[in-house]
Design a protein around this motif. Structure first.
Motif, PDB file in Angstrom:
ATOM      1  N   LYS A   1      51.959  35.515  37.637  1.00 61.60           N
ATOM      2  CA  LYS A   1      50.532  34.438  37.454  1.00 61.60           C
ATOM      3  C   LYS A   1      50.140  34.875  39.026  1.00 61.60           C
ATOM      4  O   LYS A   1      48.443  34.371  39.129  1.00 61.60           O
ATOM      5  CB  LYS A   1      51.316  33.050  38.119  1.00 61.60           C
ATOM      6  N   LEU A   2      50.661  35.375  39.822  1.00 57.37           N
ATOM      7  CA  LEU A   2      49.940  36.071  41.000  1.00 57.37           C
ATOM      8  C   LEU A   2      49.113  36.599  41.164  1.00 57.37           C
ATOM      9  O   LEU A   2      47.481  36.548  41.695  1.00 57.37           O
ATOM     10  CB  LEU A   2      51.037  36.351  41.927  1.00 57.37           C
ATOM     11  N   PRO A   3      49.247  37.976  40.412  1.00 58.12           N
ATOM     12  CA  PRO A   3      48.245  38.720  40.675  1.00 58.12           C
ATOM     13  C   PRO A   3      46.677  38.717  39.277  1.00 58.12           C
ATOM     14  O   PRO A   3      45.842  38.601  39.348  1.00 58.12           O
ATOM     15  CB  PRO A   3      48.991  40.167  39.416  1.00 58.12           C
ATOM     16  N   LEU A   4      46.702  37.429  38.723  1.00 57.13           N
ATOM     17  CA  LEU A   4      45.996  37.207  37.725  1.00 57.13           C
ATOM     18  C   LEU A   4      45.316  35.713  38.513  1.00 57.13           C
ATOM     19  O   LEU A   4      44.325  36.071  38.488  1.00 57.13           O
ATOM     20  CB  LEU A   4      45.963  36.601  36.807  1.00 57.13           C
ATOM     21  N   LEU A   5      46.005  35.239  39.149  1.00 57.99           N
ATOM     22  CA  LEU A   5      45.130  34.456  40.360  1.00 57.99           C
ATOM     23  C   LEU A   5      44.332  35.241  41.322  1.00 57.99           C
ATOM     24  O   LEU A   5      43.324  34.825  41.588  1.00 57.99           O
ATOM     25  CB  LEU A   5      45.946  33.649  41.130  1.00 57.99           C
ATOM     26  N   LEU A   6      44.564  36.440  42.076  1.00 53.66           N
ATOM     27  CA  LEU A   6      44.366  36.834  42.930  1.00 53.66           C
ATOM     28  C   LEU A   6      43.205  38.320  42.279  1.00 53.66           C
ATOM     29  O   LEU A   6      41.526  38.140  42.357  1.00 53.66           O
ATOM     30  CB  LEU A   6      45.003  37.994  43.308  1.00 53.66           C
ATOM     31  N   ALA A   7      43.609  38.806  41.074  1.00 52.09           N
ATOM     32  CA  ALA A   7      42.270  39.031  40.253  1.00 52.09           C
ATOM     33  C   ALA A   7      40.644  38.196  39.947  1.00 52.09           C
ATOM     34  O   ALA A   7      39.991  38.275  40.158  1.00 52.09           O
ATOM     35  CB  ALA A   7      42.850  39.650  39.233  1.00 52.09           C
ATOM     36  N   ALA A   8      41.703  36.059  39.388  1.00 51.32           N
ATOM     37  CA  ALA A   8      40.229  36.090  39.654  1.00 51.32           C
ATOM     38  C   ALA A   8      39.583  35.591  40.353  1.00 51.32           C
ATOM     39  O   ALA A   8      38.183  35.105  40.752  1.00 51.32           O
ATOM     40  CB  ALA A   8      40.871  34.328  38.164  1.00 51.32           C
ATOM     41  N   ALA A   9      40.499  35.412  41.683  1.00 45.02           N
ATOM     42  CA  ALA A   9      39.709  34.794  42.648  1.00 45.02           C
ATOM     43  C   ALA A   9      38.090  36.382  43.011  1.00 45.02           C
ATOM     44  O   ALA A   9      37.342  36.372  43.487  1.00 45.02           O
ATOM     45  CB  ALA A   9      40.695  35.264  44.170  1.00 45.02           C
ATOM     46  N   VAL A  10      38.538  37.913  43.300  1.00 46.82           N
ATOM     47  CA  VAL A  10      38.581  38.591  43.193  1.00 46.82           C
ATOM     48  C   VAL A  10      37.066  38.649  42.436  1.00 46.82           C
ATOM     49  O   VAL A  10      35.609  38.572  42.262  1.00 46.82           O
ATOM     50  CB  VAL A  10      38.723  39.940  43.184  1.00 46.82           C
ATOM     51  N   PHE A  11      36.806  38.648  41.589  1.00 45.09           N
ATOM     52  CA  PHE A  11      36.322  38.222  40.429  1.00 45.09           C
ATOM     53  C   PHE A  11      34.827  37.522  40.624  1.00 45.09           C
ATOM     54  O   PHE A  11      33.855  37.176  40.745  1.00 45.09           O
ATOM     55  CB  PHE A  11      36.477  38.032  38.615  1.00 45.09           C
ATOM     56  N   VAL A  12      35.709  35.956  40.573  1.00 42.41           N
ATOM     57  CA  VAL A  12      34.353  34.353  41.216  1.00 42.41           C
ATOM     58  C   VAL A  12      33.536  35.561  42.389  1.00 42.41           C
ATOM     59  O   VAL A  12      32.155  35.203  42.034  1.00 42.41           O
ATOM     60  CB  VAL A  12      34.831  33.971  41.222  1.00 42.41           C
TER      61      VAL A  12
ATOM     62  N   GLY B   1      42.429  48.545  35.799  1.00 35.81           N
ATOM     63  CA  GLY B   1      43.130  46.963  35.637  1.00 35.81           C
ATOM     64  C   GLY B   1      43.735  46.863  34.933  1.00 35.81           C
ATOM     65  O   GLY B   1      44.871  45.893  35.017  1.00 35.81           O
ATOM     66  N   VAL B   2      43.614  46.546  33.312  1.00 33.48           N
ATOM     67  CA  VAL B   2      44.098  46.643  32.402  1.00 33.48           C
ATOM     68  C   VAL B   2      46.108  47.745  32.791  1.00 33.48           C
ATOM     69  O   VAL B   2      47.203  46.555  31.915  1.00 33.48           O
ATOM     70  CB  VAL B   2      43.630  47.344  30.570  1.00 33.48           C
ATOM     71  N   MET B   3      45.566  48.649  32.916  1.00 34.59           N
ATOM     72  CA  MET B   3      46.868  49.488  32.770  1.00 34.59           C
ATOM     73  C   MET B   3      47.641  48.659  33.698  1.00 34.59           C
ATOM     74  O   MET B   3      49.129  48.580  33.660  1.00 34.59           O
ATOM     75  CB  MET B   3      46.736  51.109  32.954  1.00 34.59           C
ATOM     76  N   ILE B   4      47.241  48.395  34.917  1.00 35.61           N
ATOM     77  CA  ILE B   4      48.111  47.824  36.105  1.00 35.61           C
ATOM     78  C   ILE B   4      49.202  46.941  35.662  1.00 35.61           C
ATOM     79  O   ILE B   4      50.290  46.344  35.568  1.00 35.61           O
ATOM     80  CB  ILE B   4      47.696  47.542  37.215  1.00 35.61           C
ATOM     81  N   GLY B   5      48.026  46.064  35.006  1.00 25.41           N
ATOM     82  CA  GLY B   5      48.348  44.508  34.258  1.00 25.41           C
ATOM     83  C   GLY B   5      49.393  44.358  33.073  1.00 25.41           C
ATOM     84  O   GLY B   5      50.092  43.588  33.519  1.00 25.41           O
ATOM     85  N   LEU B   6      49.694  45.770  32.216  1.00 19.25           N
ATOM     86  CA  LEU B   6      50.040  45.748  31.359  1.00 19.25           C
ATOM     87  C   LEU B   6      51.614  46.347  32.204  1.00 19.25           C
ATOM     88  O   LEU B   6      52.743  45.437  32.123  1.00 19.25           O
ATOM     89  CB  LEU B   6      49.894  46.600  30.505  1.00 19.25           C
ATOM     90  N   ALA B   7      51.423  47.168  33.510  1.00 16.37           N
ATOM     91  CA  ALA B   7      52.784  46.713  33.847  1.00 16.37           C
ATOM     92  C   ALA B   7      53.464  46.289  35.000  1.00 16.37           C
ATOM     93  O   ALA B   7      54.670  45.684  35.138  1.00 16.37           O
ATOM     94  CB  ALA B   7      52.471  48.129  34.916  1.00 16.37           C
ATOM     95  N   ILE B   8      52.802  44.904  34.568  1.00 13.98           N
ATOM     96  CA  ILE B   8      53.192  43.617  35.614  1.00 13.98           C
ATOM     97  C   ILE B   8      54.319  42.877  34.829  1.00 13.98           C
ATOM     98  O   ILE B   8      54.072  42.632  33.751  1.00 13.98           O
ATOM     99  CB  ILE B   8      51.941  43.167  36.029  1.00 13.98           C
TER     100      ILE B   8
END
Length: 76
Positions: free
Chosen positions: A44-55, A31-38
């Motif tokens: 913003k959208l991947p961060l919101l999606l990841a936060a939603a999945v986390f919760v 996940g970190v590697m994918i996040g760094l590649a964006i």
């Protein structure tokens, strides 16, 4: 697909908490590697999606853990 799920169930049954922790670290690093590649302007959208999945996943996991803790305390 059922065979794959059966294998996954068996893998989990034969694993201990250390094996599952390694899986989580592995997935986190992916996940970190994918996040760094964006690109920065599109994060913003991947961060919101990841936060939603986390919760959505964290709450049931913690509810299960709390239930186990309560049961163990009642048995003691």
């Amino acid at each position: 697909m059922k065979e794959l799920f059966a294998c996954a169930d068996q893998y989990v049954q034969e694993s201990d908490w250390k094996d599952l922790a390694l899986i989580k670290f592995c997935l986190c690093s992916i996940g970190v590697m994918i996040g760094l590649a964006i690109p920065k302007e599109r994060k913003k959208l991947p961060l919101l999606l990841a936060a939603a999945v986390f919760v959505v996943t964290y709450i049931p996991l913690m509810m299960k853990l709390i239930k186990i803790i309560i049961q163990r305390r009642e048995q003691a």
